[in-house]
Design a protein around this motif. Structure first.
Motif, PDB file in Angstrom:
ATOM      1  N   LEU A  43     -70.900  -5.115 -72.414  1.00  0.00           N
ATOM      2  CA  LEU A  43     -70.903  -3.732 -72.423  1.00  0.00           C
ATOM      3  C   LEU A  43     -69.641  -3.285 -71.688  1.00  0.00           C
ATOM      4  CD1 LEU A  43     -74.589  -2.971 -71.328  1.00  0.00           C
ATOM      5  CD2 LEU A  43     -73.540  -2.328 -73.424  1.00  0.00           C
ATOM      6  N   ALA A  44     -69.146  -3.873 -70.816  1.00  0.00           N
ATOM      7  CA  ALA A  44     -68.048  -3.438 -69.992  1.00  0.00           C
ATOM      8  C   ALA A  44     -66.882  -3.753 -70.811  1.00  0.00           C
ATOM      9  CB  ALA A  44     -67.782  -4.460 -68.426  1.00  0.00           C
ATOM     10  N   GLY A  45     -66.812  -4.620 -71.787  1.00  0.00           N
ATOM     11  CA  GLY A  45     -65.689  -4.848 -72.635  1.00  0.00           C
ATOM     12  C   GLY A  45     -65.734  -3.773 -73.722  1.00  0.00           C
ATOM     13  N   ALA A  46     -66.795  -3.284 -73.932  1.00  0.00           N
ATOM     14  CA  ALA A  46     -66.925  -2.243 -75.010  1.00  0.00           C
ATOM     15  C   ALA A  46     -66.765  -0.597 -74.638  1.00  0.00           C
ATOM     16  CB  ALA A  46     -68.304  -2.407 -75.717  1.00  0.00           C
ATOM     17  N   VAL A  47     -66.782  -0.566 -73.412  1.00  0.00           N
ATOM     18  CA  VAL A  47     -66.535   0.919 -73.083  1.00  0.00           C
ATOM     19  C   VAL A  47     -65.251   1.101 -72.364  1.00  0.00           C
ATOM     20  CG1 VAL A  47     -69.065   1.182 -72.292  1.00  0.00           C
ATOM     21  CG2 VAL A  47     -67.176   0.574 -70.539  1.00  0.00           C
ATOM     22  N   GLN A  48     -64.837   2.472 -72.207  1.00  0.00           N
ATOM     23  CA  GLN A  48     -63.563   2.832 -71.492  1.00  0.00           C
ATOM     24  C   GLN A  48     -63.283   2.577 -70.144  1.00  0.00           C
ATOM     25  OE1 GLN A  48     -63.973   6.474 -73.868  1.00  0.00           O
ATOM     26  NE2 GLN A  48     -61.858   6.006 -74.543  1.00  0.00           N
ATOM     27  N   THR A  49     -64.272   2.809 -69.230  1.00  0.00           N
ATOM     28  CA  THR A  49     -64.165   2.854 -67.842  1.00  0.00           C
ATOM     29  C   THR A  49     -65.630   2.324 -67.210  1.00  0.00           C
ATOM     30  OG1 THR A  49     -63.475   3.773 -66.000  1.00  0.00           O
ATOM     31  CG2 THR A  49     -64.914   4.996 -67.457  1.00  0.00           C
ATOM     32  N   THR A  50     -65.400   1.672 -65.990  1.00  0.00           N
ATOM     33  CA  THR A  50     -66.722   1.086 -65.532  1.00  0.00           C
ATOM     34  C   THR A  50     -66.684   1.417 -64.026  1.00  0.00           C
ATOM     35  OG1 THR A  50     -66.697  -0.657 -66.667  1.00  0.00           O
ATOM     36  CG2 THR A  50     -67.794  -0.793 -64.895  1.00  0.00           C
ATOM     37  N   VAL A  51     -67.949   1.775 -63.318  1.00  0.00           N
ATOM     38  CA  VAL A  51     -68.158   2.325 -62.280  1.00  0.00           C
ATOM     39  C   VAL A  51     -69.052   1.348 -61.605  1.00  0.00           C
ATOM     40  CG1 VAL A  51     -69.111   4.002 -60.526  1.00  0.00           C
ATOM     41  CG2 VAL A  51     -67.733   4.891 -62.386  1.00  0.00           C
ATOM     42  N   ALA A 106     -63.064  -5.417 -68.221  1.00  0.00           N
ATOM     43  CA  ALA A 106     -63.572  -3.869 -67.744  1.00  0.00           C
ATOM     44  C   ALA A 106     -62.502  -3.241 -66.961  1.00  0.00           C
ATOM     45  CB  ALA A 106     -64.544  -4.202 -66.908  1.00  0.00           C
ATOM     46  N   ASP A 107     -62.415  -2.014 -67.078  1.00  0.00           N
ATOM     47  CA  ASP A 107     -61.321  -1.391 -66.398  1.00  0.00           C
ATOM     48  C   ASP A 107     -62.410  -0.440 -65.145  1.00  0.00           C
ATOM     49  OD1 ASP A 107     -59.439   0.442 -65.182  1.00  0.00           O
ATOM     50  OD2 ASP A 107     -59.554   1.923 -66.822  1.00  0.00           O
ATOM     51  N   VAL A 108     -62.450  -1.230 -64.134  1.00  0.00           N
ATOM     52  CA  VAL A 108     -63.282  -0.561 -63.081  1.00  0.00           C
ATOM     53  C   VAL A 108     -62.376   0.457 -62.075  1.00  0.00           C
ATOM     54  CG1 VAL A 108     -64.572  -1.164 -61.013  1.00  0.00           C
ATOM     55  CG2 VAL A 108     -64.511  -2.674 -62.719  1.00  0.00           C
ATOM     56  N   VAL A 109     -62.817   1.733 -62.261  1.00  0.00           N
ATOM     57  CA  VAL A 109     -61.960   2.909 -61.523  1.00  0.00           C
ATOM     58  C   VAL A 109     -62.337   2.987 -60.291  1.00  0.00           C
ATOM     59  CG1 VAL A 109     -61.407   3.806 -63.754  1.00  0.00           C
ATOM     60  CG2 VAL A 109     -63.431   4.566 -62.842  1.00  0.00           C
ATOM     61  N   GLY A 110     -63.529   2.943 -59.794  1.00  0.00           N
ATOM     62  CA  GLY A 110     -63.967   2.994 -58.434  1.00  0.00           C
ATOM     63  C   GLY A 110     -65.319   2.731 -58.097  1.00  0.00           C
ATOM     64  N   THR A 111     -66.017   3.188 -57.178  1.00  0.00           N
ATOM     65  CA  THR A 111     -67.332   2.535 -56.440  1.00  0.00           C
ATOM     66  C   THR A 111     -68.076   3.829 -56.285  1.00  0.00           C
ATOM     67  OG1 THR A 111     -66.618   2.336 -54.318  1.00  0.00           O
ATOM     68  CG2 THR A 111     -66.627   0.377 -55.874  1.00  0.00           C
ATOM     69  N   VAL A 112     -69.301   3.707 -55.815  1.00  0.00           N
ATOM     70  CA  VAL A 112     -70.452   4.426 -55.487  1.00  0.00           C
ATOM     71  C   VAL A 112     -71.211   3.980 -54.353  1.00  0.00           C
ATOM     72  CG1 VAL A 112     -72.159   6.012 -56.178  1.00  0.00           C
ATOM     73  CG2 VAL A 112     -70.478   5.942 -57.659  1.00  0.00           C
ATOM     74  N   VAL A 161     -60.770   9.721 -71.905  1.00  0.00           N
ATOM     75  CA  VAL A 161     -61.815   8.668 -71.544  1.00  0.00           C
ATOM     76  C   VAL A 161     -63.169   9.214 -71.656  1.00  0.00           C
ATOM     77  CG1 VAL A 161     -62.858   6.926 -69.996  1.00  0.00           C
ATOM     78  CG2 VAL A 161     -60.419   7.173 -70.257  1.00  0.00           C
ATOM     79  N   SER A 162     -64.126   8.814 -72.665  1.00  0.00           N
ATOM     80  CA  SER A 162     -65.577   9.515 -72.587  1.00  0.00           C
ATOM     81  C   SER A 162     -66.531   8.609 -72.427  1.00  0.00           C
ATOM     82  CB  SER A 162     -65.382  10.373 -73.706  1.00  0.00           C
ATOM     83  OG  SER A 162     -65.441   9.487 -74.990  1.00  0.00           O
ATOM     84  N   ARG A 163     -66.525   7.190 -72.540  1.00  0.00           N
ATOM     85  CA  ARG A 163     -67.379   6.081 -72.508  1.00  0.00           C
ATOM     86  C   ARG A 163     -67.589   5.365 -71.074  1.00  0.00           C
ATOM     87  NH1 ARG A 163     -65.221   6.162 -77.529  1.00  0.00           N
ATOM     88  NH2 ARG A 163     -64.210   3.923 -77.210  1.00  0.00           N
ATOM     89  N   VAL A 164     -68.433   5.818 -70.261  1.00  0.00           N
ATOM     90  CA  VAL A 164     -68.568   5.344 -68.925  1.00  0.00           C
ATOM     91  C   VAL A 164     -69.840   4.365 -68.835  1.00  0.00           C
ATOM     92  CG1 VAL A 164     -68.665   5.965 -66.711  1.00  0.00           C
ATOM     93  CG2 VAL A 164     -67.536   7.386 -68.125  1.00  0.00           C
ATOM     94  N   LEU A 165     -69.502   3.224 -68.214  1.00  0.00           N
ATOM     95  CA  LEU A 165     -70.591   2.045 -67.724  1.00  0.00           C
ATOM     96  C   LEU A 165     -70.754   2.184 -66.327  1.00  0.00           C
ATOM     97  CD1 LEU A 165     -72.254  -0.314 -68.769  1.00  0.00           C
ATOM     98  CD2 LEU A 165     -70.459  -1.765 -68.000  1.00  0.00           C
TER      99      LEU A 165
END
Length: 300
Positions: free
Chosen positions: A236-244, A269-275, A108-112
Motif C-alpha cells: 500500500l505504501a508503494g501505491a499511494v502518494q504519501t504516508t503518515v 513510501a514517502d513518509v511526510v510526518g508522524t502523529v 497529492v491526494s492519496r494518503v496512507l
C-alpha cells in the motif's frame, strides 16, 4: 583455707518503671521507613526511566525520526473522540489536517495512515482525518487496507461485502465497493466480511486500482494494517502518494518506530510526518480553550 571475702554493694538509686520505652521508638522508625521508601521510589523511577524505550513526547519523536510531528492527538485507547464531538480534539485534528496539507502540497491526494503495531489508534486517526477533510467540502474516500479487519465498516455502519481485496481480485466489482456513509461527502471501501487468513493479492495493479477508485474524489485515505506484522502495508505504501506514521505515546518504542520507518522507506513510501496519539493535553491548553470559547460564546 582462708575465709572467702564477702562483696558489699551500695544502693545508689532505687529501681523505677520508665515513663516511656527505650526501644522501639515509633517516631524514629517511621522517619527511617519514610526515608527508605522515598529512596526505593527514586531508585525504581530511575530504573524505569533508564529501561523505558517508549516514545512519550513529540520532541523525542522528532529527534528519533527527523520528521515533523504533524499532530499530538489527545484521548485514551477505546475512548478517543470522533471528529466533531470534542472541541480540543477537533482543534488537534484541524492542526493535523493543516500541517499535512502544507507538507504534501496541492498535487497529492492519496494518503496512507500506518503504524508499527496494532493498537496505536491508526484506524481512528484515519477515520477522523477523513471526516476532517469533509469539513473543507472535499469529497473523501476512506479505504480499509486490512482484509482481516472490518473495523471501518462497523464504525461507519456500512454493510458492504466488497472490500479492497475483492476489487484487486476482480476490478469489475469496483462500483459495488464504494459505499456512502451518514457523514456528508464521506464514502468508504470496506467489507464487513473480514477473514482472519485473508491477504491483499500481490499485484502490480494496486497503484492503478487505488488511482481508479480515487477518481471523482478530492481525497483518498487508506487505513493500513500494522507495518511490522504484515506485508500489505509495504504494498500500500508503494501505491499511494504519501504516508503518515502513527505512534502511541507510552506504548510504541523507539526501536519499533525505527523499524517501521525502515520498512516503509524500503517499500518506496514517502513518509511526510508522524502523529502522536494519546498525547497529554496540558492544563494551560485546556484552560485557554475553555476561556476562548467562553469569550466567543459571550460575544455571539
Amino acid at each position: 583455707s582462708p575465709p572467702l571475702a564477702l562483696a558489699t554493694a551500695t544502693v545508689v538509686d532505687r529501681p523505677m518503671v520508665a515513663s516511656q520505652p527505650f526501644n522501639p521508638v515509633p517516631e524514629r522508625n517511621m522517619a527511617m521507613g519514610l526515608l527508605a521508601g522515598l529512596l526505593l521510589a527514586v531508585a525504581a523511577a530511575v530504573v524505569r526511566e533508564s529501561t523505558d524505550r517508549s516514545v512519550r513526547s513529540a520532541e523525542t519523536l522528532g529527534q528519533l525520526t527527523d520528521l515533523p510531528t504533524l499532530a499530538e492527538l489527545p484521548g485514551r485507547r477505546g475512548d478517543t473522540p470522533r471528529f466533531g464531538t470534542d472541541a480540543i480534539f477537533d482543534d488537534a485534528m484541524r492542526t493535523f489536517r493543516t500541517r499535512l496539507l502544507q507538507a504534501i502540497g496541492p498535487e497529492v491526494s492519496r494518503v496512507l495512515v500506518a503504524a508499527p503495531f496494532g493498537g496505536e489508534g491508526t484506524t481512528t486517526t484515519a477515520v477522523n482525518l477523513a471526516r476532517s477533510f469533509t469539513e473543507l467540502d472535499e469529497k473523501v474516500l476512506l479505504v480499509e487496507g486490512d482484509p482481516r479487519q472490518s473495523t471501518i465498516a462497523n464504525m461507519m455502519g456500512v454493510k458492504s461485502g466488497v472490500g479492497l481485496a475483492n476489487v484487486l481480485a476482480d476490478r469489475s466489482v469496483a462500483g459495488e465497493a464504494v459505499w456512502g456513509t451518514a457523514v456528508p461527502n464521506l464514502f468508504v471501501v470496506a467489507s464487513r466480511h473480514a477473514r482472519r487468513g485473508a491477504t491483499l493479492p500481490s499485484t502490480a495493479d494496486l497503484p492503478e486500482v487505488l488511482e481508479d477508485l480515487s477518481e471523482g474524489f478530492d481525497r483518498l485515505v487508506v487505513d493500513a494494517p500494522a507495518v511490522l506484522a504484515t506485508a500489505e502495508t509495504g504494498l500500500l505504501a508503494g501505491a499511494v502518494q504519501t504516508t503518515v506514521l502513527v505512534v502511541r505515546s507510552g506504548r510504541t518504542t523507539a526501536d519499533e518506530v525505527k523499524d517501521a520507518l525502515h520498512a516503509l522507506r524500503s517499500a518506496g513510501a514517502d513518509v511526510v510526518g508522524t502523529v502522536l496519539t494519546e498525547a497529554r493535553v496540558s492544563r494551560r491548553t485546556k484552560a485557554a480553550a475553555r476561556n476562548y470559547r467562553a469569550k466567543v460564546s459571550g460575544a455571539v
